[in-house]
Design a protein around this motif. Structure first.
Motif, PDB file in Angstrom:
ATOM      1  N   PHE A   1       0.688  -1.132   0.172  1.00 26.17           N
ATOM      2  CA  PHE A   1      -0.072   0.068  -0.143  1.00 26.17           C
ATOM      3  C   PHE A   1       0.564   1.561   0.439  1.00 26.17           C
ATOM      4  N   TYR A   2       2.539   0.587   0.005  1.00 25.46           N
ATOM      5  CA  TYR A   2       3.246   2.271  -0.566  1.00 25.46           C
ATOM      6  C   TYR A   2       3.440   1.898  -1.590  1.00 25.46           C
ATOM      7  N   PHE A   3       2.414   3.008  -2.445  1.00 25.43           N
ATOM      8  CA  PHE A   3       2.353   2.695  -3.949  1.00 25.43           C
ATOM      9  C   PHE A   3       2.988   3.666  -4.139  1.00 25.43           C
ATOM     10  N   PHE A   4       4.242   4.521  -3.618  1.00 29.85           N
ATOM     11  CA  PHE A   4       4.168   5.670  -4.411  1.00 29.85           C
ATOM     12  C   PHE A   4       5.777   5.287  -4.199  1.00 29.85           C
ATOM     13  N   LEU A   5       6.009   3.894  -3.496  1.00 30.68           N
ATOM     14  CA  LEU A   5       7.264   3.575  -3.839  1.00 30.68           C
ATOM     15  C   LEU A   5       7.196   2.548  -5.192  1.00 30.68           C
ATOM     16  N   ARG A   6       6.291   2.874  -5.912  1.00 22.89           N
ATOM     17  CA  ARG A   6       6.219   1.644  -7.291  1.00 22.89           C
ATOM     18  C   ARG A   6       6.255   0.296  -6.934  1.00 22.89           C
ATOM     19  N   THR A   7       4.723   0.033  -6.082  1.00 21.62           N
ATOM     20  CA  THR A   7       4.774  -1.294  -5.746  1.00 21.62           C
ATOM     21  C   THR A   7       3.855  -1.740  -6.920  1.00 21.62           C
ATOM     22  N   ASP A   8       3.166  -2.185  -6.264  1.00 19.01           N
ATOM     23  CA  ASP A   8       2.366  -3.567  -7.380  1.00 19.01           C
ATOM     24  C   ASP A   8       1.060  -2.493  -7.687  1.00 19.01           C
ATOM     25  N   LEU A   9       0.595  -2.121  -5.883  1.00 19.99           N
ATOM     26  CA  LEU A   9      -0.631  -1.328  -6.102  1.00 19.99           C
ATOM     27  C   LEU A   9      -1.019  -0.078  -6.416  1.00 19.99           C
ATOM     28  N   TYR A  10       0.824   0.773  -7.175  1.00 16.34           N
ATOM     29  CA  TYR A  10       1.155   1.555  -7.676  1.00 16.34           C
ATOM     30  C   TYR A  10       0.898   1.241  -9.002  1.00 16.34           C
ATOM     31  N   TYR A  11       1.192   0.087  -9.800  1.00 16.61           N
ATOM     32  CA  TYR A  11       1.181  -0.127 -10.990  1.00 16.61           C
ATOM     33  C   TYR A  11      -0.629  -0.825 -11.580  1.00 16.61           C
ATOM     34  N   LEU A  12      -1.407  -0.878 -10.864  1.00 19.17           N
ATOM     35  CA  LEU A  12      -2.769  -1.063 -10.616  1.00 19.17           C
ATOM     36  C   LEU A  12      -3.546  -0.064 -10.762  1.00 19.17           C
TER      37      LEU A  12
ATOM     38  N   ASP B   1      -0.954  11.903 -17.346  1.00 19.02           N
ATOM     39  CA  ASP B   1       0.150  11.236 -16.561  1.00 19.02           C
ATOM     40  C   ASP B   1       0.017  13.239 -16.285  1.00 19.02           C
ATOM     41  N   ARG B   2      -0.363  14.512 -16.701  1.00 26.60           N
ATOM     42  CA  ARG B   2       0.265  15.723 -16.277  1.00 26.60           C
ATOM     43  C   ARG B   2      -1.332  15.936 -15.254  1.00 26.60           C
ATOM     44  N   GLU B   3      -2.351  15.430 -15.470  1.00 28.08           N
ATOM     45  CA  GLU B   3      -3.548  15.773 -13.950  1.00 28.08           C
ATOM     46  C   GLU B   3      -3.613  14.965 -13.605  1.00 28.08           C
ATOM     47  N   VAL B   4      -3.023  13.110 -13.483  1.00 30.06           N
ATOM     48  CA  VAL B   4      -3.016  12.917 -12.195  1.00 30.06           C
ATOM     49  C   VAL B   4      -1.872  13.633 -11.550  1.00 30.06           C
ATOM     50  N   ALA B   5      -0.664  14.166 -12.010  1.00 31.16           N
ATOM     51  CA  ALA B   5       0.571  14.457 -11.473  1.00 31.16           C
ATOM     52  C   ALA B   5      -0.023  15.561 -10.870  1.00 31.16           C
ATOM     53  N   ARG B   6      -0.726  16.248 -11.299  1.00 24.64           N
ATOM     54  CA  ARG B   6      -1.275  17.291 -10.339  1.00 24.64           C
ATOM     55  C   ARG B   6      -1.603  16.917  -7.989  1.00 24.64           C
ATOM     56  N   TRP B   7      -2.177  16.289  -8.580  1.00 26.16           N
ATOM     57  CA  TRP B   7      -2.506  15.558  -6.975  1.00 26.16           C
ATOM     58  C   TRP B   7      -1.245  14.472  -6.466  1.00 26.16           C
ATOM     59  N   TYR B   8      -1.207  13.367  -7.394  1.00 22.43           N
ATOM     60  CA  TYR B   8      -0.558  12.272  -6.573  1.00 22.43           C
ATOM     61  C   TYR B   8       1.332  13.144  -6.533  1.00 22.43           C
TER      62      TYR B   8
ATOM     63  N   TRP C   1       1.772  15.172  -4.837  1.00 20.05           N
ATOM     64  CA  TRP C   1       2.314  16.135  -3.015  1.00 20.05           C
ATOM     65  C   TRP C   1       1.376  14.917  -2.347  1.00 20.05           C
ATOM     66  N   LEU C   2       0.591  13.847  -2.761  1.00 21.06           N
ATOM     67  CA  LEU C   2       1.355  12.397  -1.806  1.00 21.06           C
ATOM     68  C   LEU C   2       2.274  11.606  -1.874  1.00 21.06           C
ATOM     69  N   MET C   3       2.489  11.816  -2.941  1.00 19.52           N
ATOM     70  CA  MET C   3       4.114  11.116  -3.296  1.00 19.52           C
ATOM     71  C   MET C   3       5.131  11.330  -2.322  1.00 19.52           C
ATOM     72  N   LEU C   4       4.946  13.302  -2.484  1.00 20.21           N
ATOM     73  CA  LEU C   4       6.251  13.642  -2.001  1.00 20.21           C
ATOM     74  C   LEU C   4       5.703  13.748   0.018  1.00 20.21           C
ATOM     75  N   ALA C   5       4.156  13.703   0.079  1.00 20.26           N
ATOM     76  CA  ALA C   5       3.981  13.017   1.926  1.00 20.26           C
ATOM     77  C   ALA C   5       4.357  11.765   2.111  1.00 20.26           C
ATOM     78  N   GLY C   6       4.394  10.870   1.073  1.00 14.53           N
ATOM     79  CA  GLY C   6       4.190   9.534   1.827  1.00 14.53           C
ATOM     80  C   GLY C   6       5.771   9.210   2.445  1.00 14.53           C
ATOM     81  N   TYR C   7       7.364  10.214   0.921  1.00 14.09           N
ATOM     82  CA  TYR C   7       8.688   9.699   0.903  1.00 14.09           C
ATOM     83  C   TYR C   7       8.911  10.905   2.332  1.00 14.09           C
ATOM     84  N   GLY C   8       7.996  11.400   2.682  1.00 18.90           N
ATOM     85  CA  GLY C   8       8.205  12.657   4.186  1.00 18.90           C
ATOM     86  C   GLY C   8       7.932  12.037   4.885  1.00 18.90           C
TER      87      GLY C   8
END
Length: 409
Positions: A264-275, A317-324, A326-333
């Protein structure tokens, strides 16, 4: 070394290609080497003309008549060369892709009969836990012995590596069931070391068929948890060696639960990220999000000249990345804070305990116990650091090569 100039009035030879149309885009590539590119529909149509035997100039004239626009055919051919779609001088065209190894096994493992058996296994495990609540996964199960050597060797190495490899094998079999090749490698996700099964050919498979290969590893994890739980249920209340096996099974089951939760840490490109990117219709969301964060930072620092060219981003990718992003940044933080407040302090405490234990007993067994304990505790972080440095050096080498090519071209 510069390639020989192409005669634009002569037909080109192309390797056998696969095409997958999805909306306004077409994935085109070679299944034999897993090299694929994403083309607009008109670009794929132009490529089909070349494949049918038109010369580049003839295909370019057809394109102008069909779409009312000019095409830079030389630049188009450069893209085809980068993707290795063109047959080079003195090279034989690739043979059409045949059946891959283990394809029959993959079909059997994910057949309707197998799925019924998997469902029965899960149901039986749930019934066993309902009857004996002590079988339910809990962190206390990890500590099935007082010996750190036995605990880490059996519980972590021998008790987890086989399940990790089976997790990746399920990914591979689910892909080979569709006729896709796969490769297994060791990679890094932040400070985690992971095994990675590459199924590059999935991009040329309809989206509805990609879900099982992506989720097959997690399916295996669930089956392992259920199988170990049922095995432990059969030994519940046992003593002696059977009691150790009972506790070991529960320990392994909980460790697999932790790995399942890690997905569920999908910001680390886990299986759920690709899903997720498949469901959302993205192509390379992670790269777009990273570059978007970089551009925000350099603009905030008033260094716009260091910004990444945004014209290369796909619109979805641009549309989704606008919110993703921030989520990725929060995850790495979150993981960085966890590293500083939990992982490092725990490592310091473990080291002190090991040194103290070593100071009180210098027998061979105790020294081996401490050394194995330290290696297995810190080995992953050391290996992750090595992979990070190696990846950084490779990226620097690629950048240097690209700069050299630009200067000599």
């Amino acid at each position: 070394m510069a390639s020989a100039p192409v005669d634009l009035d002569r037909p080109l030879r192309l390797h056998p290609l696969t095409y997958l149309e999805e909306g306004d885009e077409v994935t085109v590539g070679r299944a034999d080497i897993d090299s694929y590119g994403l083309f607009p529909a008109d670009g794929a149509a132009l490529l089909r003309r070349l494949e049918a035997g038109d010369s580049p100039n003839t295909a370019a004239r057809w394109y102008s008549e069909q779409y009312g626009e000019q095409v830079d055919v030389a630049e188009f051919l450069e893209v085809l060369e980068e993707l290795e779609l063109l047959v080079k001088d003195g090279e034989e065209a690739a043979a059409p892709a045949g059946p891959v190894r283990w394809q029959r096994l993959g079909r059997a493992v994910f057949s309707p009969v197998a799925r019924v058996l998997y469902g029965a296994l899960v149901a039986a495990a749930l019934v066993a836990v309902a009857r004996t609540p002590q079988l339910a996964p809990r962190y206390q199960h990890l500590f099935f012995t007082h010996s750190s050597l036995v605990l880490l060797t059996l519980g972590i190495v021998l008790g987890q590596v086989p399940w990790i490899l089976l997790h990746e094998a399920f990914h591979a079999l689910a892909g080979r069931r569709l006729g896709l090749n796969s490769t297994l490698s060791i990679d890094r996700r932040f400070y985690y070391v992971v095994f990675v099964t590459a199924l590059d050919g999935l991009v040329a498979v309809p989206r509805r068929k990609r879900y099982l290969p992506m989720l097959a590893g997690m399916l295996l994890d669930v089956l392992v948890i259920c199988g170990l739980t049922l095995g432990a249920a059969g030994l519940h209340g046992a003593t002696g060696a059977a009691g150790v096996v009972y506790r070991l099974m529960l320990s392994m089951a909980f460790a697999v639960v932790l790995r399942l939760a890690w997905q569920f840490y999908f910001f680390l490109r886990t299986d759920l990220y690709y899903l997720a990117i498949t469901v959302l219709g993205c192509n390379d969301l992670q790269t777009t999000a990273r570059q978007m964060l970089r551009n925000r930072l350099v603009r905030a620092l008033r260094r716009p000249e260091r910004a990444v060219d945004e014209s290369t981003w796909r619109e979805r990718d641009r549309e989704v990345a606008r919110w993703y992003s921030w989520l990725m940044l929060a995850g790495y933080g979150f993981l960085t804070v966890t590293l500083a407040t939990a992982v490092v302090p725990t490592g310091v405490r473990v080291t002190r305990m090991a040194v103290h234990k070593l100071g009180t007993d210098l027998s061979f067994v105790n020294v081996a116990d401490v050394i194995v304990f330290l290696v297995l505790n810190f080995g992953e972080l050391v290996l992750a650091g090595f992979l990070a440095v190696r990846g950084w050096r490779r990226s620097r080498t690629r950048s240097s090569s690209a700069s050299s090519a630009a200067l000599t071209g």
